[in-house]
Structures are given as C-alpha cells and as structure tokens.
Enzyme design. Structure first.
Site, PDB file in Angstrom:
ATOM      1  CE  LYS A 212      15.850   9.558  -3.081  1.00  0.00           C
ATOM      2  NZ  LYS A 212      15.494   8.114  -3.036  1.00  0.00           N
TER       3      LYS A 212
ATOM      4  CE  LYS B 265      17.879   9.070   7.587  1.00  0.00           C
ATOM      5  NZ  LYS B 265      18.187   7.715   7.088  1.00  0.00           N
TER       6      LYS B 265
ATOM      7  CE  LYS C  68      13.426   3.012   4.636  1.00  0.00           C
ATOM      8  NZ  LYS C  68      14.746   3.659   4.783  1.00  0.00           N
TER       9      LYS C  68
ATOM     10  CG  ASP D 139      16.249   0.647   4.353  1.00  0.00           C
ATOM     11  OD1 ASP D 139      16.814   1.653   4.786  1.00  0.00           O
ATOM     12  OD2 ASP D 139      15.804  -0.248   5.111  1.00  0.00           O
TER      13      ASP D 139
ATOM     14  CB  THR E 259      24.802   5.016   3.972  1.00  0.00           C
ATOM     15  OG1 THR E 259      23.873   5.242   2.924  1.00  0.00           O
ATOM     16  CG2 THR E 259      24.119   5.197   5.317  1.00  0.00           C
TER      17      THR E 259
HETATM   18  P1  NDP Z   1      21.616  -4.508   4.067  1.00  0.00           P
HETATM   19  O1  NDP Z   1      20.439  -5.302   3.690  1.00  0.00           O
HETATM   20  O2  NDP Z   1      22.686  -4.283   3.067  1.00  0.00           O
HETATM   21  O3  NDP Z   1      22.302  -5.099   5.386  1.00  0.00           O
HETATM   22  C1  NDP Z   1      21.599  -5.265   6.569  1.00  0.00           C
HETATM   23  C2  NDP Z   1      22.485  -5.935   7.582  1.00  0.00           C
HETATM   24  O4  NDP Z   1      21.854  -5.921   8.855  1.00  0.00           O
HETATM   25  C3  NDP Z   1      22.775  -7.394   7.270  1.00  0.00           C
HETATM   26  O5  NDP Z   1      24.016  -7.715   7.796  1.00  0.00           O
HETATM   27  C4  NDP Z   1      21.660  -8.126   7.999  1.00  0.00           C
HETATM   28  O6  NDP Z   1      21.974  -9.473   8.326  1.00  0.00           O
HETATM   29  C5  NDP Z   1      21.563  -7.284   9.251  1.00  0.00           C
HETATM   30  N1  NDP Z   1      20.191  -7.304   9.777  1.00  0.00           N
HETATM   31  C6  NDP Z   1      19.078  -6.855   9.160  1.00  0.00           C
HETATM   32  N2  NDP Z   1      17.998  -7.031   9.923  1.00  0.00           N
HETATM   33  C7  NDP Z   1      18.445  -7.618  11.030  1.00  0.00           C
HETATM   34  C8  NDP Z   1      17.814  -8.063  12.205  1.00  0.00           C
HETATM   35  N3  NDP Z   1      16.482  -7.930  12.390  1.00  0.00           N
HETATM   36  N4  NDP Z   1      18.602  -8.595  13.173  1.00  0.00           N
HETATM   37  C9  NDP Z   1      19.947  -8.713  12.991  1.00  0.00           C
HETATM   38  N5  NDP Z   1      20.599  -8.323  11.901  1.00  0.00           N
HETATM   39  C10 NDP Z   1      19.859  -7.785  10.944  1.00  0.00           C
HETATM   40  O7  NDP Z   1      21.029  -3.097   4.583  1.00  0.00           O
HETATM   41  P2  NDP Z   1      21.783  -1.712   4.759  1.00  0.00           P
HETATM   42  O8  NDP Z   1      23.186  -1.920   5.152  1.00  0.00           O
HETATM   43  O9  NDP Z   1      21.470  -0.892   3.575  1.00  0.00           O
HETATM   44  O10 NDP Z   1      20.964  -1.086   5.988  1.00  0.00           O
HETATM   45  C11 NDP Z   1      21.383  -1.226   7.338  1.00  0.00           C
HETATM   46  C12 NDP Z   1      20.746  -0.127   8.162  1.00  0.00           C
HETATM   47  O11 NDP Z   1      21.145   1.164   7.644  1.00  0.00           O
HETATM   48  C13 NDP Z   1      19.226  -0.091   8.171  1.00  0.00           C
HETATM   49  O12 NDP Z   1      18.774   0.406   9.421  1.00  0.00           O
HETATM   50  C14 NDP Z   1      18.878   0.938   7.093  1.00  0.00           C
HETATM   51  O13 NDP Z   1      17.602   1.511   7.281  1.00  0.00           O
HETATM   52  C15 NDP Z   1      19.998   1.960   7.356  1.00  0.00           C
HETATM   53  N6  NDP Z   1      20.309   2.870   6.262  1.00  0.00           N
HETATM   54  C16 NDP Z   1      20.620   2.423   5.018  1.00  0.00           C
HETATM   55  C17 NDP Z   1      20.951   3.324   4.019  1.00  0.00           C
HETATM   56  C18 NDP Z   1      21.401   2.884   2.669  1.00  0.00           C
HETATM   57  O14 NDP Z   1      21.793   3.764   1.882  1.00  0.00           O
HETATM   58  N7  NDP Z   1      21.393   1.615   2.342  1.00  0.00           N
HETATM   59  C19 NDP Z   1      20.899   4.768   4.249  1.00  0.00           C
HETATM   60  C20 NDP Z   1      20.649   5.129   5.627  1.00  0.00           C
HETATM   61  C21 NDP Z   1      20.339   4.194   6.569  1.00  0.00           C
HETATM   62  P3  NDP Z   1      21.732 -10.663   7.238  1.00  0.00           P
HETATM   63  O15 NDP Z   1      22.830 -10.528   6.235  1.00  0.00           O
HETATM   64  O16 NDP Z   1      21.810 -11.915   8.023  1.00  0.00           O
HETATM   65  O17 NDP Z   1      20.381 -10.421   6.659  1.00  0.00           O
HETATM   66  O1  2IT Z   2      17.333   5.436   5.429  1.00  0.00           O
HETATM   67  C1  2IT Z   2      17.781   6.019   4.417  1.00  0.00           C
HETATM   68  O2  2IT Z   2      18.129   7.198   4.437  1.00  0.00           O
HETATM   69  C2  2IT Z   2      17.888   5.231   3.190  1.00  0.00           C
HETATM   70  N1  2IT Z   2      17.600   4.047   3.206  1.00  0.00           N
HETATM   71  C3  2IT Z   2      18.307   5.904   1.912  1.00  0.00           C
HETATM   72  C4  2IT Z   2      17.107   6.498   1.234  1.00  0.00           C
HETATM   73  C5  2IT Z   2      17.327   6.992  -0.165  1.00  0.00           C
HETATM   74  O3  2IT Z   2      16.304   7.416  -0.714  1.00  0.00           O
HETATM   75  O4  2IT Z   2      18.435   6.995  -0.693  1.00  0.00           O
END
Ligand code: NDP
Ligand code: 2IT
Length: 449
Positions: A90, A114, A126, A166, A209
């Site tokens: 997952k 996690k 992933k 993600d 999240t």
């Molecule tokens: P989104 O795509 O919704 O948002 C990502 C954000 O981070 C955007 O604001 C983006 O900017 C910015 N960003 C991405 N890459 C870079 C970079 N290299 N440098 C600077 N800014 C960057 O993703 P999420 O919010 O879903 O994910 C954010 C983090 O949380 C990641 O690390 C992800 O793995 C983690 N995560 C997500 C989960 C989920 O349920 N979605 C669960 C657990 C963890 P821009 O808009 O300019 O692209």
């Molecule tokens: O980093 C993470 O835990 C996620 N992007 C969510 C993964 C998921 O399967 O919901």
C-alpha cells in the site's frame, strides 16, 4: 555495532551509487533502532537488517501518451513493492519531474514503517512517474493517467497492491487511474484510494493527512501541558497536506502565517487567507505569486531570490510544519528555527528534515514529530476507504474524523510507550522507527524465509 556499516555496504552494492535519498532513509532508521537491537539479538539471527533493506520487487515501465497536439510523449513509470510482511502493498503514486527510482525506494521504505505504526495490516510500496502535470490540459492528464494504468495494471490488485495519492496525484488523477483499471479489467476492485466520493472515495480522505498532522501535534502538546491555541505556526507547501493542515490549525485556534510552493513563499502575518489559497492552488492551479497580488499585507519571496533553503523557516513561530517535499528543511534552516525559539516541528511531508536538521532539533530538545508518525493519518484513512469499498458499506464524515483522531492518538501513545521502554526520553523519531521495525520484523520472522 558494525551492522549499520555492513547494511550500508550491501545497500550500495545492490543499488545505484546515486541512490542517496534511499541510503539516507536506511541510515536514519538503522541508526535509531540501535538500543532496541542491542536487547534483541534474534533480529540478527534471522538476518532481518539485510532482508528489510531489500525491496521485494521494483517495476519499471514505459508510458506512451498523446498530447493535445497529437505528439507522442514518453515517460518513465515505476512501482516499488518494498515489503508485504504485514499485508498487501500500500502506498501512494507521485507524478513529478523529480521522480526517480531513488526517490521511490526511499518513499516505499519509509512507507513500510509508517504503515506498520498505524497498526493496520498493510505492507509498504510507492510508485510514480517523471511526468510534470504543470501546464497540462485536463485531457492530457486523463490520457497520461490512462497510459500509466495500461502499462502497469496487471501488477496490482485489491489483495496485492493498492495505490493512493501523493504529490501531483489527487482526486482527479485517481479518478482517471481508477476508470482505466475498470475499463481494462471489467472490475470495480478497490485498487486505489483517495478516489472521488462519486467513485467510492471516503469522506475525509482528502483532508486526512493534514488534519491527522494537527491531531497528532495537539496530542503530543497536550501530553506536555501545552496547546496550539493562539500560537503562530509556519507551514511549507500549498498542496493537499499543507492546505488541510492550515484549515485544521484555524479550527484549533492557531494562527498559520506562511505557505509556499515550488516558486516562492508567502508570509501573511495576520494569518493565511484560506479561501484565497484554495482558489489559487486548488481551483486555478497557479503560482502563489497571485496570492500576494490579492493580499497587500502579505510578503512574497521568490525562491530564486532566496538561495539558502526555504524562506518559510526564517519566520519566527511556535510550531513549524514542513508539508512540501523531502529534504526541504536543512540544518541551516533548523538552526534559524531554533534561534527563533521554535517549540515543536511536526513533519507533514515525507522526510522533509535533513539528518543534520534532526540532530540539531534533538540536541536542543525541540519536540520533533517524525513524518512516519505525524502524517500517517492519510494512509490510515485510505485503509478505511478500502474497508468501506470491500464491505460495500458507508461511513459518515463525522465517523471517519472520529476514527482518524483515535488512530493519531493511539500512534502517539504507542510511540511514547516505546520511548519509555527504551529510555529514549521524547526522541519520537527513534520511538517510531523501533515500533515500526519491530512489527514488520516480527511478521517476517513468523512467515519464515
Ligand atoms: P501536492 O502535490 O498536493 O502538493 C505539493 C506541494 O509541495 C505543492 O505546494 C508544491 O508546489 C510543493 N512542492 C512539491 N515539490 C516541491 C519541490 N521539489 N520544491 C518545492 N516545493 C515543492 O502534494 P501533497 O500535499 O499530497 O504532498 C506533500 C507532501 O506530503 C509530500 O512529501 C508527500 O509525500 C507527503 N504526504 C502526502 C500524503 C497525502 O495523503 N497526499 C500522505 C502523507 C504524506 P507547486 O504547487 O509549485 O508544485
Ligand atoms: O505518503 C503517504 O503516506 C501517502 N502518500 C498516502 C498513501 C496512501 O496510500 O494513501
């Protein structure tokens, strides 16, 4: 103990030398579980250290798709099915130009622990592609998602490997990925989570999240006799995790004053205008520069004008929430936060703090909530979505939120107990690693070789 040295040697031999992010993640986990391993030699007898750093399967595939000009485009797609000792693989799917096998191995490795920490029976994986969704039309996104699924659908299944969202993969992309799976297999199997509600998604998955991050932080602070109420908070990112963290911070009476994206940072001292932020990032999918044009009180600092890390960490705060991406909070930024008297750092993104940053937080006794605990609410609600789909049942938004609160609070209690058992004080990063490692390693031993 020479086990870290040996494991790192093995990791370097069996992966590319350039897989530095993956090596960073391995080293962080193995170093922090030392006190546990000392007391538990059975893990060496079963050679768990070497076995746990080896991915079960790495899949790489070609994605061919037609853009709006009818030109054929090609991208690399990947899925790392790292460990399924606890249950089916997952983990999320990331669409971003920075996606490489190194990044996905690090993310899949972190996901194993996690997922184990949540106490749910899921393994770690992933996937993703080096595709840049920016500037693409809705039609192009759909075509890309369909091509991604076509190239890879026979490697997944609801008891085998379940995808999720993600960076760059939200409800829209998940909907298209799911639709293509259904077309190819004639089944409505729950092979992906974070689905739109109309396709069987859970109410509350998109916010899980970010909300879970704040629930975890509140539980931790409560334990120390503190609260977020009335406190200045800084957040990086402006995507799914950041936006929902900001939303929940307002709910608990905190004052979130920053957000950022790949182009720059907003500092809005009166508090981020959440409606405006959502309009710009979720609806218009444009840059934060537009925010500063609308809100005169806010400062916008372009990334290119600010060389040393992110400007977010310059802003004095009580609590800091890195919610963008890996290694975005450097040692230098950590020192700035410490100089500005930060009290707690809670990770919404995966591995956003560099190792020297974590060392500084530990040295200065800053409360540090590691990603694999603090952002686990997302994957935990994904499992609620899977259970709803598999039992054809329904949970209200209130029920899901209640369960999410319970899960985050239990994660904190389990980690705190682990810290107490191994005299780790409040080193929650080590506590989380030990807890996750123990659950996965015991399941590996129980299954034999
Ligand atoms: P989104 O795509 O919704 O948002 C990502 C954000 O981070 C955007 O604001 C983006 O900017 C910015 N960003 C991405 N890459 C870079 C970079 N290299 N440098 C600077 N800014 C960057 O993703 P999420 O919010 O879903 O994910 C954010 C983090 O949380 C990641 O690390 C992800 O793995 C983690 N995560 C997500 C989960 C989920 O349920 N979605 C669960 C657990 C963890 P821009 O808009 O300019 O692209
Ligand atoms: O980093 C993470 O835990 C996620 N992007 C969510 C993964 C998921 O399967 O919901």
């Amino acid at each position: 103990m020479k086990y870290i040295e040996n494991a790192m040697k093995l990791a370097r031999q069996s992966n590319c030398q350039s897989d530095t992010t993956f090596f960073q993640a391995i080293e962080e986990v193995l170093t922090s579980i030392k006190p546990f391993l000392k007391k538990n030699p059975q893990y060496f007898e079963h050679n768990i250290i070497d076995r746990i750093i080896y991915p079960n399967r790495e899949i790489r595939f070609k994605i061919e798709w037609l853009d709006d000009n009818n030109h054929i485009q090609v991208n690399n797609g990947y899925r790392v099915q790292f460990n399924n000792a606890l249950g089916p693989y997952k983990g999320g799917v990331r669409f971003h130009p920075s996606v490489t096998p190194d990044i996905l191995k690090f993310l899949a490795f972190e996901q194993i622990f996690k997922n184990a920490i949540t106490g749910l029976h899921i393994g770690g994986a992933k996937g993703g592609a080096d595709f840049d969704p920016k500037g693409k039309s809705d039609q192009e996104i759909m075509k890309f998602c369909q091509a991604f699924m076509t190239a890879f659908y026979n490697s997944i299944g609801e008891d085998i490997d379940i995808l999720g969202g993600d960076i760059g993969v939200g409800e829209r992309e998940v909907g298209y990925l799911f639709g293509q799976y259904k077309t190819l297999t004639n089944s409505y199997d729950s092979i992906i989570t974070s689905k739109p509600i109309s396709l069987g998604g859970s109410k509350g998955r998109s916010s899980a999240t970010g909300y879970g991050l704040i629930y975890f932080t509140e539980t931790l602070l409560e334990d120390m006799g503190e609260t977020l109420k009335g406190k200045i908070c800084t957040i990086s990112g402006s995507g799914n995790v950041a936006i929902h963290a900001i939303e929940k911070l307002y709910d608990v009476g905190a004052i979130p004053v920053t957000c950022s994206d790949s182009k720059g940072t907003i500092h809005d001292p009166n508090g981020i205008d959440l409606a405006l932020l959502k309009e710009i990032k979720l609806k218009k999918r444009s840059s934060l520069e537009a925010y500063a044009e609308e809100r005169k009180a806010a400062t916008y600092v372009k990334r290119e004008d600010y060389q040393s890390g992110s400007y977010v960490w310059e802003v004095p705060c009580f609590a800091a929430f890195p919610c963008a991406t890996q290694n975005e909070l450097s040692g230098e930024s950590a020192q700035k936060l410490i100089d500005n008297d930060v009290k707690i750092v809670a990770e919404g993104a995966n591995m956003p703090t560099t190792p020297d940053g974590i060392d500084l937080f530990m040295k200065h006794k800053i409360l540090f909530a590691p990603a694999k605990a603090a952002n686990a609410g997302g994957v935990a609600v994904s499992v609620l979505e899977m259970s709803q789909n598999n039992s054809l049942s329904y949970m209200s938004a209130e029920e899901i939120d209640e369960k999410l609160r319970g899960i985050m609070s239990k994660i904190f209690k389990d980690i705190k107990k682990t810290c107490d058992d191994y005299c780790l004080d409040m080193d929650l990063a080590s506590g989380a690693n030990i807890l996750g490692f123990k659950r996965v390693a015991n399941a590996m031993i129980a299954q034999g070789v």
